[in-house]
Design an enzyme around this catalytic site. Sequence first.
Site, PDB file in Angstrom:
ATOM      1  N   GLU A   1      -4.676  41.911 -14.909  1.00 18.92           N
ATOM      2  CA  GLU A   1      -4.154  40.660 -16.026  1.00 18.92           C
ATOM      3  C   GLU A   1      -5.490  40.079 -16.520  1.00 18.92           C
ATOM      4  O   GLU A   1      -6.561  40.111 -15.886  1.00 18.92           O
ATOM      5  CB  GLU A   1      -3.234  39.940 -15.641  1.00 18.92           C
ATOM      6  CG  GLU A   1      -3.548  38.821 -14.259  1.00 18.92           C
ATOM      7  CD  GLU A   1      -2.766  37.816 -14.199  1.00 18.92           C
ATOM      8  OE1 GLU A   1      -2.469  37.211 -15.217  1.00 18.92           O
ATOM      9  OE2 GLU A   1      -2.248  37.558 -13.004  1.00 18.92           O
TER      10      GLU A   1
ATOM     11  N   HIS B   1       0.987  39.403 -15.959  1.00 18.14           N
ATOM     12  CA  HIS B   1       0.739  37.930 -15.848  1.00 18.14           C
ATOM     13  C   HIS B   1       2.023  37.199 -15.541  1.00 18.14           C
ATOM     14  O   HIS B   1       3.017  37.361 -16.262  1.00 18.14           O
ATOM     15  CB  HIS B   1       0.499  37.401 -17.393  1.00 18.14           C
ATOM     16  CG  HIS B   1      -0.220  36.221 -17.595  1.00 18.14           C
ATOM     17  ND1 HIS B   1      -1.302  35.580 -16.873  1.00 18.14           N
ATOM     18  CD2 HIS B   1       0.515  35.023 -18.145  1.00 18.14           C
ATOM     19  CE1 HIS B   1      -1.406  34.396 -17.262  1.00 18.14           C
ATOM     20  NE2 HIS B   1      -0.269  34.090 -18.043  1.00 18.14           N
TER      21      HIS B   1
ATOM     22  N   SER C   1      -0.032  30.331 -15.262  1.00 19.48           N
ATOM     23  CA  SER C   1      -0.779  30.169 -16.496  1.00 19.48           C
ATOM     24  C   SER C   1      -1.509  28.775 -16.878  1.00 19.48           C
ATOM     25  O   SER C   1      -2.323  28.636 -16.143  1.00 19.48           O
ATOM     26  CB  SER C   1      -0.112  31.076 -17.531  1.00 19.48           C
ATOM     27  OG  SER C   1      -0.676  31.202 -18.473  1.00 19.48           O
TER      28      SER C   1
END
Length: 344
Positions: free
Chosen positions: A287, A317, A189
Amino acid sequence: MSVARTELLPLPAHHATTREFAGVSTRSRALSFSVRRTVRPFIEAWSYAPTLPWPASAIDHLAFPLVPVPGTHRRRVDLPMCPAELLWAPGAAPPAAQVDMDGTAAQVGMDGTAVLYLHGGAFLCCGLTTHRHLVSRISATTGAPVLAVGYRMLPRHPIRRAVEDGLDGLRWLVAHGHPAERVVIAGDSAGGFLTFAVAHEAVRLGIGRPAGTVALSPLTDLDPRGKLDHPNSHRCAVFPRRAVAVLSTLVERAERLGGEGAEPVASPVDLDLSEMPPALIQTGSEEMTYVDAELMARRLQLAGVSAELQVWEKQVHAFQAAAGVVPESGRAIAEIGRFVRELR
């Protein structure tokens, strides 16, 4: 502090591949259902009042049940401006510093490979505790020690400070027997954003070109428009549309208040990527950051850098964090191990 520049070795012949991993297990569907009804509403509530004193730091403290793989060794490391943690799972080569102390280098066949890990959490939350289990699994699959960095975060610090902390982690590994050219930088991320940013800065500053990068569901473009224009902005199980724009606003505010020497950090997709190391990028097909992963792989290819984009059907995610519970997560971790071993 002056840094001696190292000569860069020639880059390998470039190529970009996209591999699609089809199939959604019952456990994966259950995970998606769960986060859609728990994590997503919390993030949406935050997006309506992001300046309130949300207990972001508590998330890491409450993650103590997420223990590492049994038998994993842990050692605290104090970097100049933040804490870090060195882990090596059973069967992984101990770090060079540990070998120096106990003299087991011959027994483990150590080649100097190490992983520098930068956790996700939208630059706002999570840390060493939330990602300890994932980091230990990466150590196990790569057979290498991992230094996880608890970098400085928003809103008190701009992204530039997180990049500096990542570079300090890389310097620590180099100083303790792991040449930059044997270090793989990885993150999920927001940590995927930092993965590319730190690798780029390492080359620019002459620290050395890392062996490779591994980005899991990476954020690579701070401009929210590409994400919001994509159909996945209505499909993502984790992030509501509103939160994407709010995060961009918080980043801009932190950059303005960052203080001396905190020049804004460019999005990885906007960097000169021509001297970047080979990359593995993993993303779920539905995502929010799928578009960022795809764009980054394409930009790397255009820059002449070897990049492998893996698209995992309907995985949430940063689904790799569910390894041990969701079978697709375990397979994705195994793919990370394969990639790192092939770099050796």
